[in-house]
Design a protein around this motif. Structure first.
Motif, mmCIF file in Angstrom:
data_model
loop_
_atom_site.group_PDB
_atom_site.id
_atom_site.type_symbol
_atom_site.label_atom_id
_atom_site.label_comp_id
_atom_site.label_asym_id
_atom_site.label_seq_id
_atom_site.Cartn_x
_atom_site.Cartn_y
_atom_site.Cartn_z
ATOM 1 N N GLY A 492 0.797 -1.221 0.000
ATOM 2 C CA GLY A 492 0.000 0.000 0.000
ATOM 3 C C GLY A 492 0.830 1.272 0.000
ATOM 4 N N ALA A 493 2.131 1.162 -0.274
ATOM 5 C CA ALA A 493 3.008 2.337 -0.227
ATOM 6 C C ALA A 493 3.111 3.055 -1.568
ATOM 7 C CB ALA A 493 4.412 1.915 0.227
ATOM 8 N N LEU A 494 2.574 2.474 -2.634
ATOM 9 C CA LEU A 494 2.690 3.092 -3.949
ATOM 10 C C LEU A 494 1.752 4.277 -4.070
ATOM 11 C CD1 LEU A 494 2.894 -0.048 -6.289
ATOM 12 C CD2 LEU A 494 4.758 1.303 -5.309
ATOM 13 N N THR A 495 2.173 5.276 -4.830
ATOM 14 C CA THR A 495 1.352 6.466 -5.059
ATOM 15 C C THR A 495 1.321 6.789 -6.554
ATOM 16 O OG1 THR A 495 3.244 7.956 -4.786
ATOM 17 C CG2 THR A 495 1.965 7.423 -2.807
ATOM 18 N N ASP A 500 -0.869 11.264 -5.041
ATOM 19 C CA ASP A 500 -2.084 10.749 -4.403
ATOM 20 C C ASP A 500 -1.989 9.241 -4.204
ATOM 21 O OD1 ASP A 500 -3.061 13.298 -4.460
ATOM 22 O OD2 ASP A 500 -4.302 12.989 -6.262
ATOM 23 N N ALA A 501 -2.622 8.758 -3.143
ATOM 24 C CA ALA A 501 -2.605 7.328 -2.854
ATOM 25 C C ALA A 501 -3.647 6.599 -3.702
ATOM 26 C CB ALA A 501 -2.880 7.091 -1.374
ATOM 27 N N PHE A 502 -3.382 5.316 -3.958
ATOM 28 C CA PHE A 502 -4.364 4.476 -4.642
ATOM 29 C C PHE A 502 -5.387 3.988 -3.617
ATOM 30 C CE2 PHE A 502 -0.575 4.015 -7.333
ATOM 31 C CZ PHE A 502 -1.115 4.306 -8.579
ATOM 32 N N SER A 503 -6.627 3.835 -4.043
ATOM 33 C CA SER A 503 -7.666 3.361 -3.134
ATOM 34 C C SER A 503 -7.450 1.877 -2.844
ATOM 35 C CB SER A 503 -9.044 3.554 -3.770
ATOM 36 O OG SER A 503 -9.186 2.718 -4.910
ATOM 37 N N PRO A 504 -7.781 1.430 -1.616
ATOM 38 C CA PRO A 504 -7.642 0.005 -1.281
ATOM 39 C C PRO A 504 -8.454 -0.880 -2.230
ATOM 40 C CG PRO A 504 -7.994 1.325 0.693
ATOM 41 C CD PRO A 504 -8.228 2.229 -0.458
ATOM 42 N N GLU A 505 -9.617 -0.407 -2.682
ATOM 43 C CA GLU A 505 -10.418 -1.219 -3.594
ATOM 44 C C GLU A 505 -9.697 -1.449 -4.917
ATOM 45 O OE1 GLU A 505 -11.354 1.529 -2.117
ATOM 46 O OE2 GLU A 505 -12.770 0.796 -0.577
ATOM 47 N N LEU A 506 -9.014 -0.433 -5.408
ATOM 48 C CA LEU A 506 -8.278 -0.566 -6.667
ATOM 49 C C LEU A 506 -7.137 -1.562 -6.515
ATOM 50 C CD1 LEU A 506 -7.585 0.295 -9.564
ATOM 51 C CD2 LEU A 506 -6.219 2.148 -8.583
ATOM 52 N N VAL A 507 -6.414 -1.455 -5.404
ATOM 53 C CA VAL A 507 -5.294 -2.365 -5.185
ATOM 54 C C VAL A 507 -5.789 -3.806 -5.114
ATOM 55 C CG1 VAL A 507 -3.493 -3.038 -3.548
ATOM 56 C CG2 VAL A 507 -3.899 -0.615 -4.042
ATOM 57 N N VAL A 526 -9.762 1.178 -17.014
ATOM 58 C CA VAL A 526 -8.478 0.556 -16.675
ATOM 59 C C VAL A 526 -7.372 1.588 -16.483
ATOM 60 C CG1 VAL A 526 -9.046 -1.545 -17.917
ATOM 61 C CG2 VAL A 526 -7.801 0.260 -19.104
ATOM 62 N N ARG A 527 -7.704 2.901 -16.622
ATOM 63 C CA ARG A 527 -6.628 3.888 -16.507
ATOM 64 C C ARG A 527 -5.998 3.872 -15.117
ATOM 65 N NH1 ARG A 527 -9.061 8.183 -18.538
ATOM 66 N NH2 ARG A 527 -8.465 7.467 -20.626
ATOM 67 N N ASP A 528 -6.823 3.643 -14.098
ATOM 68 C CA ASP A 528 -6.264 3.562 -12.751
ATOM 69 C C ASP A 528 -5.304 2.383 -12.621
ATOM 70 O OD1 ASP A 528 -7.541 5.796 -11.927
ATOM 71 O OD2 ASP A 528 -9.225 4.732 -10.998
ATOM 72 N N LEU A 529 -5.645 1.285 -13.314
ATOM 73 C CA LEU A 529 -4.750 0.130 -13.284
ATOM 74 C C LEU A 529 -3.425 0.449 -13.976
ATOM 75 C CD1 LEU A 529 -7.222 -2.806 -14.046
ATOM 76 C CD2 LEU A 529 -6.256 -2.115 -11.847
ATOM 77 N N LEU A 530 -3.496 1.238 -15.030
ATOM 78 C CA LEU A 530 -2.260 1.644 -15.702
ATOM 79 C C LEU A 530 -1.398 2.490 -14.772
ATOM 80 C CD1 LEU A 530 -3.576 2.627 -19.269
ATOM 81 C CD2 LEU A 530 -2.595 0.452 -18.524
ATOM 82 N N GLU A 531 -2.037 3.391 -14.024
ATOM 83 C CA GLU A 531 -1.298 4.201 -13.057
ATOM 84 C C GLU A 531 -0.648 3.322 -11.995
ATOM 85 O OE1 GLU A 531 -0.506 7.271 -12.488
ATOM 86 O OE2 GLU A 531 -1.800 8.615 -13.639
ATOM 87 N N ARG A 533 0.203 0.164 -12.291
ATOM 88 C CA ARG A 533 1.335 -0.570 -12.884
ATOM 89 C C ARG A 533 2.541 0.347 -13.059
ATOM 90 N NH1 ARG A 533 3.555 -4.705 -15.143
ATOM 91 N NH2 ARG A 533 4.884 -4.434 -16.978
ATOM 92 N N LEU A 534 2.278 1.594 -13.431
ATOM 93 C CA LEU A 534 3.369 2.548 -13.586
ATOM 94 C C LEU A 534 4.107 2.746 -12.266
ATOM 95 C CD1 LEU A 534 4.684 4.455 -15.664
ATOM 96 C CD2 LEU A 534 3.097 6.223 -14.909
ATOM 97 N N ALA A 535 3.337 2.824 -11.189
ATOM 98 C CA ALA A 535 3.979 2.965 -9.876
ATOM 99 C C ALA A 535 4.757 1.708 -9.508
ATOM 100 C CB ALA A 535 2.920 3.263 -8.814
ATOM 101 N N SER A 536 4.246 0.542 -9.897
ATOM 102 C CA SER A 536 4.939 -0.704 -9.562
ATOM 103 C C SER A 536 6.253 -0.833 -10.313
ATOM 104 C CB SER A 536 4.039 -1.904 -9.870
ATOM 105 O OG SER A 536 3.925 -2.108 -11.271
ATOM 106 N N ILE A 537 6.360 -0.181 -11.477
ATOM 107 C CA ILE A 537 7.614 -0.244 -12.235
ATOM 108 C C ILE A 537 8.749 0.375 -11.425
ATOM 109 C CG2 ILE A 537 8.791 0.747 -14.250
ATOM 110 C CD1 ILE A 537 6.313 0.198 -15.880
ATOM 111 N N GLU A 538 8.453 1.431 -10.685
ATOM 112 C CA GLU A 538 9.487 2.040 -9.847
ATOM 113 C C GLU A 538 9.971 1.056 -8.790
ATOM 114 O OE1 GLU A 538 11.257 4.819 -9.985
ATOM 115 O OE2 GLU A 538 10.309 5.067 -11.946
ATOM 116 N N ALA A 539 9.050 0.265 -8.245
ATOM 117 C CA ALA A 539 9.443 -0.747 -7.263
ATOM 118 C C ALA A 539 10.331 -1.799 -7.915
ATOM 119 C CB ALA A 539 8.207 -1.397 -6.653
ATOM 120 N N MET A 540 9.994 -2.195 -9.139
ATOM 121 C CA MET A 540 10.819 -3.176 -9.842
ATOM 122 C C MET A 540 12.185 -2.597 -10.192
ATOM 123 S SD MET A 540 8.240 -5.363 -12.310
ATOM 124 C CE MET A 540 7.236 -4.043 -12.968
#
Length: 582
Positions: A492-495, A500-507, A526-531, A533-540
């Protein structure tokens, strides 16, 4: 008179076409360009052509070496730094001295210092062999050694040349020559590292990728010019600046900047290196004419060149055979080193378990648990890297077959051709020395370049490696990155990009979709999902940086994964921004 701009345009076209056509006939591109230049120079309406060698040494070699240094496989280079340094420094010095004695003995009136200067001109190898070796599928370890050698020995040879030429003018003093050599290297290392560090800090703040790449074109010269002014080796400084930049680019540059750098520098490298060989082909007629006029024939220079090439190969074979023997002994000692590392791992496990159970028994460590955690993590990282190094030496041993390829791949090229023409105009028998250097480079490229493939096949080394990582290694690395992305999403640390934080429902709804490429049709749903995934790329990418330090994966695999993440991020940003514009 032909318009110079037309000549430049024609040269770029010829270089581009030769680069594409030559590999189809298993011929090195530089050989084709040399032949084309020589053929054009023989046309009756073509005037004599001469290029100031300073243009090559100052305008061409710094960016060429910088570009190669940026792409140097850092992990493998570190592991084989000792043999690469030996090939780049010790072998160059040894070859220069042996060749210097030979020329001093067989060329009347040539002093020992000038003989050593010519030996230094003939000693450095060219990067042409590296591109040939990659196409032949030679072991990546051999390719890295050849690449590192051709990158570093140019600077060593030019420092030797400058020292020897100075000795010709003022007399030879071993202590002074050694001090000058040491100063040239040390000041270059310092200034090159400083320029590389400043380059990273400045360019990470320049967000425009085109402007950022434009700044990168100045870095080799910013490193080269002040270093030369202070009596150091500008080429060594350019190499060091390139290495520092290459290692920091993954952390400090954006995907657009890295992609722009990679494509633009590849183009610059292609044009500069190809242009040098084309130019020296054009100069062939004048070189031959000068020797015909002074020596009434070409045989004198030809037998000197053939003898010098034979001596360089013999000296190289002697040195490489000793290198292979030393590396073989090192590989056989891996089991003993493995036992020590296993023991260190066990002791660290016991220490960590005891610390977790009773931290108060460890005094200062108990009062500063974060420091203790950092120290344990650092020790585990060192052990992991050492174990990966041992696996590398055990899995890629160097044998006689590899030594044969290393010897035969030591071709002469751009630096030999350029350095020969930097000899002072009043140098004794200068046309002969330039002619010998030209023939050594020509014979080396033709003889070794055309026969390297058959020799590699004869010793049975084809198929040991390739230009990219293995499928298994890439799959394992991709799995680690996906696991890092899943963990980051679950935390839940991705933004979003705006913070802005992602909603728990989206995650929760994203689930496994975050680690798979999204559908081609990007919709509002699906745009929120793209956002996400974009945040997850930084984690990767953060995980990729950690993996690059422990040595478990090759540089090729790490760079391939980084390129995939960069391309994925650019694609996602484009799709999200397009959706926002609708």
């Amino acid at each position: 008179m032909i318009d110079p701009l037309l000549l430049v345009v024609a040269g770029v076209v010829v270089v581009a076409l030769a680069t594409v056509i030559a590999p189809r006939f298993n011929v090195a591109g530089p050989l084709v360009l040399l032949a084309i230049g020589a053929a054009v120079s023989l046309l009756p309406f073509v005037p004599p052509f001469a290029l100031n060698p300073e243009v090559i040494l100052i305008g061409v070699l710094p960016p060429l070496l910088y570009s190669a240094a940026v792409q140097l496989p850092a992990i493998e280079f570190r592991r084989d730094f000792a043999p690469i340094a030996g090939l780049s420094v010790l072998l160059v010095v040894f070859s220069s001295l042996v060749l210097g004695v030979f020329f001093w003995a067989v060329i009347p009136g040539l002093g020992l210092a000038l003989g050593i200067a010519l030996g230094a001109i003939l000693s450095p190898t060219d990067a042409v062999a590296t591109s040939i070796a990659k196409r032949l599928g030679i072991s990546p370890r051999v390719v890295t050694m050849l690449e590192g050698e051709s990158l570093l020995n140019d600077a060593t040879a030019l420092v030797m040349l400058r020292t020897a030429v100075a000795a010709v003018a003022s007399g030879f003093a071993f202590g002074d020559a050694l001090a000058n050599f040491a100063w040239a290297v040390v000041i270059a290392l310092v200034l090159g590292a400083v320029v590389g560090w400043v380059n990273l800090r400045v360019r990470e703040r320049v967000t425009n990728s085109a402007a950022n790449t434009a700044l990168s074109f100045t870095i080799p010269f910013i490193a080269y010019l002040p270093t030369e002014h202070l009596g150091g080796s500008g080429l060594v400084a350019a190499v060091v600046a390139g290495i520092v930049t290459g290692q920091g680019a993954a952390r400090r540059f954006t995907p657009e900047q890295r992609m722009s750098d990679r494509l633009n520098w590849r183009t610059i490298e292609l044009i500069l290196e190809g242009g040098v060989f084309l130019v020296f082909g054009l100069e062939l007629k004048d070189i031959v004419t000068a020797n015909l006029r002074e020596h009434e024939g070409l045989w004198h220079g030809t037998w000197l060149a053939l003898s010098a090439l034979g001596i360089t190969l013999a000296v190289r074979a002697l040195y490489v055979s000793n290198l292979v023997w030393v590396q073989g002994r090192r590989s056989r000692r891996t089991d003993r080193h493995q036992e020590r590392i296993d023991g260190a791992q066990e002791r660290l496990d016991r220490f960590e378990a005891a610390y977790r159970n009773a931290p108060e028994q460890f005094g200062a460590s108990a009062a500063n648990p974060e420091r203790a955690e950092r120290r344990i993590g650092w020790m585990r990282s060192r052990i992991s890297r050492t174990m990966a190094d041992l696996d590398y030496y055990r899995d890629t041993p160097l044998g006689a077959r590899h030594g044969t390829v290393i010897v035969w791949a030591g071709m002469r090229g751009v630096v030999t051709l350029a350095a020969a023409q930097t000899l002072p105009t009043d140098t004794s028998q200068r046309p002969l020395l330039i002619f010998v250097a030209f023939l050594v480079a020509l014979f080396s490229l033709v003889l070794q370049g055309l026969t390297l493939g058959p020799i590699v096949r004869a010793v049975g080394l084809t198929g040991e490696g390739g230009e990219g990582p293995s499928r298994e290694e890439q799959q394992a690395l991709d799995l680690e990155l996906r696991e890092a992305a899943v963990a980051a999403v679950a935390s839940g640390a991705l933004t979003r990009r705006n913070g802005d934080a992602f909603s728990p429902e989206l995650v929760e709804r994203a689930g496994a979709l975050v680690v798979r490429p999204p559908d081609e049709e990007a919709t509002e749903r699906v745009r929120d999902l793209l956002e996400l995934r974009l945040a997850s790329i930084e984690a990767m990418r953060h995980r990729l940086g950690a993996l690059s330090r422990d040595g478990r994966y090759s540089t090729a695999a790490l760079r391939h994964a980084l390129a995939e993440l960069d391309a994925d991020q650019l694609s996602l940003e484009l799709r999200i921004d397009d959706g926002d514009d609708d």
